[in-house]
Scaffold this motif. Structure first.
Motif, PDB file in Angstrom:
ATOM      1  N   GLU A 352       0.633  -0.923   0.001  1.00 52.18           N
ATOM      2  CA  GLU A 352      -0.278   0.042  -0.074  1.00 52.18           C
ATOM      3  C   GLU A 352       1.120   0.836   0.247  1.00 52.18           C
ATOM      4  O   GLU A 352       2.145   1.090  -0.019  1.00 52.18           O
ATOM      5  CB  GLU A 352      -0.579  -0.012   1.213  1.00 52.18           C
ATOM      6  N   THR A 353       0.246   2.237  -0.299  1.00 51.75           N
ATOM      7  CA  THR A 353       1.285   3.407  -0.445  1.00 51.75           C
ATOM      8  C   THR A 353       1.608   4.341   1.306  1.00 51.75           C
ATOM      9  O   THR A 353       0.820   3.450   2.253  1.00 51.75           O
ATOM     10  CB  THR A 353       0.220   5.069  -1.270  1.00 51.75           C
ATOM     11  N   GLN A 355       0.882   7.176   2.522  1.00 49.74           N
ATOM     12  CA  GLN A 355      -0.577   8.152   3.014  1.00 49.74           C
ATOM     13  C   GLN A 355      -1.415   6.693   3.456  1.00 49.74           C
ATOM     14  O   GLN A 355      -2.548   7.002   4.374  1.00 49.74           O
ATOM     15  CB  GLN A 355      -1.717   8.231   1.596  1.00 49.74           C
ATOM     16  N   PHE A 396       2.145   8.948  -2.395  1.00 48.08           N
ATOM     17  CA  PHE A 396       1.205   7.622  -3.213  1.00 48.08           C
ATOM     18  C   PHE A 396       2.605   6.854  -3.593  1.00 48.08           C
ATOM     19  O   PHE A 396       1.918   5.630  -4.471  1.00 48.08           O
ATOM     20  CB  PHE A 396       1.302   8.318  -4.073  1.00 48.08           C
ATOM     21  N   GLN A 397       3.777   6.949  -2.908  1.00 47.41           N
ATOM     22  CA  GLN A 397       4.826   5.673  -3.101  1.00 47.41           C
ATOM     23  C   GLN A 397       4.191   3.893  -2.204  1.00 47.41           C
ATOM     24  O   GLN A 397       3.702   4.719  -1.843  1.00 47.41           O
ATOM     25  CB  GLN A 397       5.838   6.278  -3.180  1.00 47.41           C
ATOM     26  N   ARG A 398       4.316   3.422  -2.604  1.00 47.72           N
ATOM     27  CA  ARG A 398       4.318   2.298  -2.903  1.00 47.72           C
ATOM     28  C   ARG A 398       5.382   2.067  -1.112  1.00 47.72           C
ATOM     29  O   ARG A 398       6.515   2.211  -1.491  1.00 47.72           O
ATOM     30  CB  ARG A 398       3.899   1.129  -2.869  1.00 47.72           C
TER      31      ARG A 398
END
Lengths: 500, 407
Positions: A352-353, A355, A396-398
């Motif tokens: 997941e990101t 965030q 938004f990076q994983r």
């Protein structure tokens, strides 16, 4: 072994380590967690094949270059790891000959297997039937099975990595006696241990390793081996400016744990936490020192929503009032947060990101009537990215793509966002580089400056000494000592551990 | 500190386009695959595939698979599987038949009762899976046998039917033309004005929402879809919707079941993408231990996904029975495989935590169009199975290949 150097990406685990082991002796290898003992033994036994390290291994006077464990085993070098490598649902006999079965053309000869097993079990003094499943016998007996397994392979050099760490006093003594017996039969042993009394009682010589380098080799005969001498060699390192300054103003008691007890989830007869009592004040960093397996993580996890153990008893008070911490969401609601030592397995949803990971423990705060406001969520995540310097182009990076230090900052952000009163940090700087460590210390200092309490578990004594106002020392499930920052030193902590 | 710069940086337009593409290859690939498959069959069936009657049929044939795929997606995202849904379809259909035909219950009593039974079935299975940690594969395999047997027992091996007209309408009914003046306006003989208007409105809504989310993404610095892709994708989707609604309009209008399916799809897409509940299911599937240590009640969540699955399987059972107008002991056999295949073709991951509702729906359509197209072409059931199996395998291999390439 001559000037062995082994590098992992980013870390020099061994730096020109040399060690000489005589035939027929028991040689003890001591040092702090992460000093490089296990790495050295893995080099010796071929777990790290020739070519992946620098330096030379001479065995029986000849240069040895093992490309794998099977080659070192063929030469009689057998390593028994701290985590036992037995298959729990197979019998003792099957485990002894696993990969080495008494068989012709792939058909196992059970008669011979059982006979040889019985002979081996007699040798190590274990009176169990060869057909008993391994998970039916205790850890002490499992250790003996491991040794029997080594004997089945005609062992000449036996390496034991912390063989007694999980054993009771009686089982430990039995094991040590067996080592002396094997020595009389001509088997050489290298034993890695933290228990200095054991080391003194059986070792002929002791080598101390610190920070990936050999510090000293001490002879037993010349009465050189004293615990104080060993401890001094183990910890003696300089403490440069590795920790940000902090003015300490502890306030009133924030969290109190009373008479906390917990039992092992599977071995139900083993008590993992014994009558632990501790307090954390406002604006205070409290450390828990102890060796691996001393029960520090188990204590933290059993407090945090009973995430570990059985038959948990005891009381947790926050701001003087008893609180319900029986599930994780209740513990969070009571004002606790737990940053796990294993961030990949237990701390993050890797796919997941950033965030989504940050808001996970407190989703209601970014949603109304169960509907998430993504705008608000992004604002929150961006806020933490800037505030604690998560180095990434966007939230938004994983997280799987982040470095260890940045991942740890994501986990910290998650728990900061849950807005706890007390943060339990379990090995908060494990596996991250020095720069990121310094930043995380800074975050901890800022937290306590805001009046939160921090309970920090760490295997790195300098870290505890540099960060904590107070340090509890834990050993075998009990808090065996408490030191203020002024009193604490590595020697005193170590002596609490090795003498308790 | 120098070691901390390993993170991917998106510098330069070119890089961000290719980066975006490689991250979303799966999404585009699936839609392109659906279009390619449709084009292929449109050609090989001499245009039969996209005839109004056949499009209507496609929806009727696949509605129950899609409805179950919505629930199955949640189950699979949560890291589980449900093998019992086919048998539950048969059982609930049988139960509805017994209630209406033998006991004379009204449909207004039968439908809620059957949905409730579905919920109870889901709860019964979910209980063992969530709280006793018994692998879902085992529990639902047992359920598959139990409910297959139970429907045989209920029907005493016979087919029971027919059903009241109102009940049949659940599946084979159409929305009447609520806007009859439109066809007069255009002077067309046979056209359901309501269907066309609905299609246009939905297409407009999709474009409007796309633009809005694009603006929002830009405001928060998300990697935005390149403009070309955005325009082409939206034109394609909007065009397809208008086209299909026009085709449906020239036959009998919008099937009831299409409306049910459409609303459910929107509800579940919203649930998975925008609610705390959905977010927690993804976290549970992505890393159960981390989710638990973040205060998520993972057991209850797992339980609820199975309850939901049970309810949707019951709904699918009612629709399927209504379509056949009879309940047979064989109803729903091997539906679970179609449903599971649709979800995996749609990009869900076997290990949980990954998958989208819209993907599952497209996956179900891919399977549905292939079934339909191959049947029209007169390909034997033997080859059909082989081809469907290979498509499923190819989709998953593509996923794995893509993932390996990325990391």
């Amino acid at each position: 072994m001559r000037s062995i150097t082994k590098t992992f990406p980013g870390v020099k685990a061994l730096n020109a380590v040399s060690i000489t082991v005589m035939e027929g002796e028991i040689h003890a290898l001591v040092g702090e967690n992460g000093a490089g003992k296990s790495t050295l033994m893995k080099v010796l036994s071929g777990v790290y094949p020739a070519g992946s390290y620098e330096g030379e291994i001479h065995y029986d006077g000849k240069l040895a270059e093992f490309s794998g464990i099977s080659q070192s085993e063929a030469q009689g070098i057998i390593i028994i790891h701290q985590e036992l490598a037995l298959v729990p649902l197979l019998s003792i006999a099957e485990n002894l000959f696993i990969g080495n079965e008494c068989a012709s053309y792939g058909v196992v000869n059970w008669h011979e297997t059982f006979q040889r097993t019985e002979a081996l079990l007699r040798k190590v003094g274990l009176s169990e039937s060869p057909g008993t499943l391994v998970d039916r016998i205790g850890v002490g007996k499992q250790q003996l099975v491991e040794i029997a397994k080594a004997l089945s392979k005609d062992v000449r050099l036996l390496i034991l990595d912390e063989p007694t760490s999980a054993l009771s006093e009686k089982d430990s003594q039995k094991l040590l006696d067996l080592l002396l017996e094997l020595k009389a039969q001509g088997v050489t042993s290298i034993i890695i241990s933290h228990k200095l009394n054991e080391v003194r009682s059986i070792a002929d010589r002791v080598t101390v390793i610190r920070d990936g380098a050999t510090i000293s080799t001490l002879e037993a005969k010349g009465e050189e081996i004293t615990e104080d001498r060993i401890i001094r060699d183990m910890v003696g390192r300089d403490m440069a400016q590795r920790f940000p300054e902090r003015a300490s103003h502890p306030g009133k008691v924030l969290m109190e744990v009373r008479n906390w007890n917990a039992w092992h989830p599977e071995h139900t007869e083993r008590q993992v936490i014994r009558d632990a009592c501790l307090t954390v004040r406002e604006g205070e960093v409290v450390g828990i020192a102890g060796l691996m397996g001393s029960g520090r993580t188990e204590l933290a996890m059993s407090i945090f929503g009973r995430s570990y153990g059985r038959r948990i008893s005891g009381e947790v008070l926050i701001d003087g009032a008893p609180v319900d911490v029986s599930t994780v969401d209740r513990a969070i609601a009571s004002g606790l947060a737990y940053v796990t030592e294993d961030r990949k397995k237990l701390g993050l949803v890797l796919d997941e990101t950033i965030q989504r990971n940050i808001t996970l423990a407190n989703l209601p705060k970014v949603s109304s009537y169960g509907v998430i406001s993504e705008a608000q969520e992004i604002r929150v995540a961006e806020g933490y990215r800037a505030a604690i310097n998560i180095r990434t182009p966007g939230v938004f990076q994983r997280v799987v793509n982040l470095s260890g230090g940045n991942q740890q900052k994501v986990v910290l952000s998650k728990w900061l966002f849950a807005d706890p009163k007390v943060l339990i940090l379990d090995e908060p700087t494990r596996g991250i580089d020095v720069g990121a460590k310094y930043e995380i210390y800074g975050i901890i200092n800022k937290l306590v400056a805001d009046g939160k309490g921090v309970l920090m578990i760490s295997s790195e004594l300098p870290e505890l000494l540099g960060m904590c106002d107070r340090i509890y020392v834990m050993n075998e499930g009990a808090l065996v000592g408490e030191l203020t920052a002024a009193e604490a030193s590595q020697e005193r902590i170590m002596s609490f551990i090795v003498r308790s | 500190m120098a070691t901390d710069t390993a993170e991917t940086t998106t510098d330069g337009q070119d890089r961000s386009v290719s980066h975006y593409l490689s991250n979303h290859l799966r999404d585009y690939g699936m839609v392109l695959a659906l279009i390619a498959i449709m084009a292929f069959f449109q050609f090989t069936t001499d245009g039969t595939l996209l005839r109004p009657v056949n499009i209507t049929n496609l929806f009727l044939q696949n509605s129950y698979i899609i409805i179950m795929a919505l629930g199955m997606l949640l189950v699979i995202v949560a890291g589980h599987i449900d093998l019992s849904v086919g048998s539950v379809v048969g059982f609930v259909g049988a139960l509805a038949a017994v209630m209406m035909v033998q006991w004379g219950w009204s449909i207004y009593l039968t439908v809620p009762a059957c949905l409730l039974v579905g919920i109870l079935i889901g709860a019964a299975q979910g209980y063992w899976i969530a709280y006793w940690k018994i692998p879902s594969f085992i529990v639902t395999l047992a359920g598959m046998l139990v409910f297959r047997g139970a429907s045989l027992w209920l029907l005493e091996g016979q087919s029971v039917g027919p059903f009241p007209r109102e009940f049949q309408a659940l599946s084979t009914g159409f929305i009447p033309d609520l806007l009859p003046f439109i066809k007069d306006l255009f002077g067309v003989e046979r056209m359901n004005g309501f269907a066309v208007v609905t299609g246009i409105v939905i297409a407009g809504l999709i474009i409007w929402m796309g633009l809005r989310s694009r603006a929002r993404n830009r405001a928060y610095g998300m990697v935005a879809e390149p403009m070309v892709f955005f325009v082409v994708r939206n034109l394609l989707v909007a065009g397809a919707i208008v086209f299909v609604s026009y085709k449906l309009a020239t036959f009998r209008g919008l099937p009831n079941v299409l409306i049910t399916m459409g609303i459910l799809t929107i509800v579940y897409a919203f649930l998975t993408e925008s609610t705390t509940l959905g977010r927690r299911i993804y976290a549970l599937g992505g890393n159960e231990k981390a989710a638990k240590l973040s205060g998520i009640r993972t057991e209850r969540l797992t339980f609820l996904t199975f309850v939901n699955m049970g309810m949707l399987a019951a709904l699918a059972g009612l629709i399927f029975a209504a379509r056949l107008n009879t309940a047979t002991p064989k109803a729903g056999v091997s539906f679970e495989l179609d449903v599971i295949a649709a979800v995996f073709i749609g990009g869900a991951s076997m290990s949980g935590g990954v998958g989208k509702i819209i993907g599952a729906v497209v996956g179900a359509f891919i399977m549905g169009v292939m079934n339909n197209g191959m049947s029209i072409m007169g390909i034997g059931i033997d080859y059909q199975q082989v081809i469907k199996g290979l498509v499923l395998l190819a989709a998953v291999i593509f996923d794995v290949y893509n993932k390996n390439k990325q990391s």
